[in-house]
Design a protein around this motif. Structure first.
Motif, PDB file in Angstrom:
ATOM      1  N   HIS A 178      -5.595  -2.242  -0.317  1.00 36.78           N
ATOM      2  CA  HIS A 178      -5.015  -3.604  -0.187  1.00 36.78           C
ATOM      3  C   HIS A 178      -4.321  -4.021  -1.486  1.00 36.78           C
ATOM      4  CE1 HIS A 178      -7.052  -3.876   3.608  1.00 36.78           C
ATOM      5  NE2 HIS A 178      -8.216  -3.637   3.031  1.00 36.78           N
ATOM      6  N   MET A 179      -3.422  -3.162  -1.948  1.00 35.86           N
ATOM      7  CA  MET A 179      -2.716  -3.441  -3.211  1.00 35.86           C
ATOM      8  C   MET A 179      -1.804  -4.653  -3.070  1.00 35.86           C
ATOM      9  SD  MET A 179      -1.375   0.026  -4.938  1.00 35.86           S
ATOM     10  CE  MET A 179      -1.372   1.177  -3.586  1.00 35.86           C
ATOM     11  N   VAL A 180      -1.756  -5.468  -4.155  1.00 35.35           N
ATOM     12  CA  VAL A 180      -0.762  -6.539  -4.203  1.00 35.35           C
ATOM     13  C   VAL A 180       0.539  -5.896  -4.693  1.00 35.35           C
ATOM     14  CG1 VAL A 180      -2.475  -8.337  -4.567  1.00 35.35           C
ATOM     15  CG2 VAL A 180      -1.468  -7.182  -6.548  1.00 35.35           C
ATOM     16  N   GLU A 181       1.653  -6.649  -4.557  1.00 37.37           N
ATOM     17  CA  GLU A 181       2.954  -5.995  -4.835  1.00 37.37           C
ATOM     18  C   GLU A 181       3.075  -5.598  -6.310  1.00 37.37           C
ATOM     19  OE1 GLU A 181       5.745  -9.923  -5.563  1.00 37.37           O
ATOM     20  OE2 GLU A 181       6.278  -8.516  -3.982  1.00 37.37           O
ATOM     21  N   GLU A 182       2.422  -6.353  -7.209  1.00 44.21           N
ATOM     22  CA  GLU A 182       2.477  -5.956  -8.627  1.00 44.21           C
ATOM     23  C   GLU A 182       1.841  -4.580  -8.811  1.00 44.21           C
ATOM     24  OE1 GLU A 182       2.508 -10.441  -8.606  1.00 44.21           O
ATOM     25  OE2 GLU A 182       1.455  -8.843  -7.535  1.00 44.21           O
ATOM     26  N   GLU A 183       0.718  -4.370  -8.153  1.00 43.53           N
ATOM     27  CA  GLU A 183       0.017  -3.077  -8.292  1.00 43.53           C
ATOM     28  C   GLU A 183       0.875  -1.959  -7.699  1.00 43.53           C
ATOM     29  OE1 GLU A 183      -4.537  -4.951  -8.078  1.00 43.53           O
ATOM     30  OE2 GLU A 183      -3.497  -4.311  -6.253  1.00 43.53           O
ATOM     31  N   GLN A 184       1.538  -2.248  -6.571  1.00 41.86           N
ATOM     32  CA  GLN A 184       2.390  -1.223  -5.944  1.00 41.86           C
ATOM     33  C   GLN A 184       3.538  -0.852  -6.880  1.00 41.86           C
ATOM     34  OE1 GLN A 184       3.790  -2.193  -2.026  1.00 41.86           O
ATOM     35  NE2 GLN A 184       1.736  -2.615  -1.226  1.00 41.86           N
ATOM     36  N   ALA A 185       4.177  -1.863  -7.447  1.00 41.67           N
ATOM     37  CA  ALA A 185       5.326  -1.628  -8.344  1.00 41.67           C
ATOM     38  C   ALA A 185       4.882  -0.866  -9.586  1.00 41.67           C
ATOM     39  CB  ALA A 185       5.962  -2.948  -8.727  1.00 41.67           C
ATOM     40  N   LEU A 186       3.750  -1.253 -10.164  1.00 42.01           N
ATOM     41  CA  LEU A 186       3.275  -0.585 -11.390  1.00 42.01           C
ATOM     42  C   LEU A 186       2.800   0.832 -11.096  1.00 42.01           C
ATOM     43  CD1 LEU A 186       1.398  -3.539 -13.168  1.00 42.01           C
ATOM     44  CD2 LEU A 186       3.656  -2.613 -13.688  1.00 42.01           C
ATOM     45  N   LEU A 187       2.199   1.033  -9.915  1.00 36.24           N
ATOM     46  CA  LEU A 187       1.726   2.382  -9.571  1.00 36.24           C
ATOM     47  C   LEU A 187       2.917   3.325  -9.408  1.00 36.24           C
ATOM     48  CD1 LEU A 187      -1.100   3.674  -9.122  1.00 36.24           C
ATOM     49  CD2 LEU A 187      -0.645   3.499  -6.664  1.00 36.24           C
ATOM     50  N   THR A 188       3.992   2.834  -8.789  1.00 39.49           N
ATOM     51  CA  THR A 188       5.205   3.653  -8.648  1.00 39.49           C
ATOM     52  C   THR A 188       5.781   3.958 -10.029  1.00 39.49           C
ATOM     53  OG1 THR A 188       5.673   2.702  -6.484  1.00 39.49           O
ATOM     54  CG2 THR A 188       7.530   3.716  -7.648  1.00 39.49           C
ATOM     55  N   THR A 189       5.756   2.961 -10.915  1.00 41.61           N
ATOM     56  CA  THR A 189       6.279   3.148 -12.275  1.00 41.61           C
ATOM     57  C   THR A 189       5.457   4.208 -13.013  1.00 41.61           C
ATOM     58  OG1 THR A 189       6.884   0.814 -12.255  1.00 41.61           O
ATOM     59  CG2 THR A 189       6.914   1.919 -14.379  1.00 41.61           C
ATOM     60  N   ILE A 190       4.131   4.147 -12.861  1.00 43.02           N
ATOM     61  CA  ILE A 190       3.248   5.123 -13.514  1.00 43.02           C
ATOM     62  C   ILE A 190       3.538   6.538 -12.999  1.00 43.02           C
ATOM     63  CG2 ILE A 190       0.812   5.884 -13.602  1.00 43.02           C
ATOM     64  CD1 ILE A 190       0.175   2.794 -13.784  1.00 43.02           C
ATOM     65  N   THR A 191       3.821   6.631 -11.682  1.00 42.28           N
ATOM     66  CA  THR A 191       4.144   7.937 -11.092  1.00 42.28           C
ATOM     67  C   THR A 191       5.431   8.496 -11.712  1.00 42.28           C
ATOM     68  OG1 THR A 191       3.159   7.161  -9.036  1.00 42.28           O
ATOM     69  CG2 THR A 191       4.595   9.084  -8.885  1.00 42.28           C
ATOM     70  N   ILE A 192       6.417   7.629 -11.888  1.00 38.48           N
ATOM     71  CA  ILE A 192       7.702   8.067 -12.476  1.00 38.48           C
ATOM     72  C   ILE A 192       7.486   8.514 -13.928  1.00 38.48           C
ATOM     73  CG2 ILE A 192      10.011   7.284 -13.181  1.00 38.48           C
ATOM     74  CD1 ILE A 192       9.788   5.279 -10.730  1.00 38.48           C
ATOM     75  N   LEU A 193       6.671   7.761 -14.647  1.00 36.72           N
ATOM     76  CA  LEU A 193       6.441   8.047 -16.082  1.00 36.72           C
ATOM     77  C   LEU A 193       5.323   9.057 -16.307  1.00 36.72           C
ATOM     78  CD1 LEU A 193       6.740   4.399 -17.470  1.00 36.72           C
ATOM     79  CD2 LEU A 193       8.492   6.189 -17.540  1.00 36.72           C
ATOM     80  N   THR A 194       5.295  10.108 -15.487  1.00 34.03           N
ATOM     81  CA  THR A 194       4.284  11.159 -15.669  1.00 34.03           C
ATOM     82  C   THR A 194       4.790  12.160 -16.707  1.00 34.03           C
ATOM     83  OG1 THR A 194       3.559  10.879 -13.386  1.00 34.03           O
ATOM     84  CG2 THR A 194       2.989  12.972 -14.465  1.00 34.03           C
ATOM     85  N   PRO A 195       4.121  12.266 -17.871  1.00 37.62           N
ATOM     86  CA  PRO A 195       4.662  13.086 -18.974  1.00 37.62           C
ATOM     87  C   PRO A 195       4.764  14.579 -18.648  1.00 37.62           C
ATOM     88  CG  PRO A 195       2.833  11.683 -19.727  1.00 37.62           C
ATOM     89  CD  PRO A 195       2.847  11.614 -18.243  1.00 37.62           C
TER      90      PRO A 195
END
Ligand code: OMK
Length: 233
Positions: free
Chosen positions: A137-154
């Motif tokens: 039950h993620m809120v939209e902030e969590e969804q946006a940040l989780l996608t960002t974290i996925t993109i920024l995988t070193p």
């Protein structure tokens, strides 16, 4: 118990990322399309390639709004996009699947996807992932940040300056961790469970090439952009 507090600059960062995430959403709502009609395997395959192609274009625009992303080495930016596009597509699909819908709609949507042409063996891992995302039950902030974290995988292939990516990812992880504590005070494990989904996402994404080439259609035609991003053709 230390008082968790999101700083002013962290609030500004979240605002930028969430606005970009919402702005760069897929234009037409694929769930609505799938709920309206039953399509053939060919039509579904074409719909997927269109959705995935536009999603990659949307992802490029979205990354331009991630603070610090454009300051990364140009080739590393490309490596991060190529490395995260499939995961971002499945994460987006999971978020679409988990949206609150009127009674019975999710079941119809699941049925349409089960019959879309994907071979049977991938249904369980795919829907297990979608349902595990839904349970958060993620809120939209969590969804946006989780996608960002996925993109920024070193540790994506061909990334040269992994430390620079790690620094950006840590900035996002830090604000997401605080947000989870504030948003889900009753569940101290929430942040860890959220990150655990990224492991499940990576595993599911390993199947993407097979999921596409085993789609029940005679001719698997991909756009040039998808040939770049997906390990196909
Ligand atoms: C939602 C989105 C946004 C952006 C990019 C792509 C997509 N994804 C799609 O368009 C495809 C459609 C496509 C048409 C056939 C049915 C699945 N899709 C997949 C999927 C299945 C297998 C693979 Cl290999 C990839 C994706 N899972 C979905 C879950 C959903 F709730 C949904 F509404 C659509 C979903």
């Amino acid at each position: 118990k230390e008082k968790v507090e999101i700083t002013k600059e962290q609030q500004a960062l979240v605002k930028v990322v969430v606005e970009a995430y919402n702005r760069h959403q897929i234009p037409q709502d694929v769930a609505k399309k799938l709920l309206q009609d039953q399509y053939s395997a060919e039509e579904n395959f074409l719909l997927l390639t269109e959705m995935a192609t536009s999603q990659v274009q949307v992802l490029v625009e979205f990354t331009k709004n991630i603070p610090g992303f454009l300051s990364l080495d140009r080739e590393d930016q490309i490596a991060l996009l190529k490395g995260s596009a499939v995961e971002a597509m499945f994460l987006r699909s999971a978020q679409v699947f988990s949206k609150k819908m009127p009674n019975g709609h999710t079941e119809v949507l699941e049925e349409r996807i089960r019959k879309s042409g994907i071979s049977e063996e991938f249904m369980t891992p795919m829907f297990n992932f979608y349902k595990s995302i839904g349970e958060l039950h993620m809120v939209e902030e969590e969804q946006a940040l989780l996608t960002t974290i996925t993109i920024l995988t070193p540790d994506r292939p061909y990334v040269k300056d992994q430390q620079a990516v790690e620094r950006l990812q840590e900035t996002i992880l830090d604000v997401l961790r605080k947000m989870c504590v504030l948003q889900h005070p009753q569940d101290p494990q929430y942040f860890a469970r959220l990150l655990g989904r990224l492991t499940e996402l990576r595993t599911l994404s390993h199947y993407h090439a097979e999921m596409l080439t085993s789609w029940r259609v005679n001719d698997h035609k991909f756009t040039p952009l998808l040939c770049e991003i997906w390990d196909v053709q």
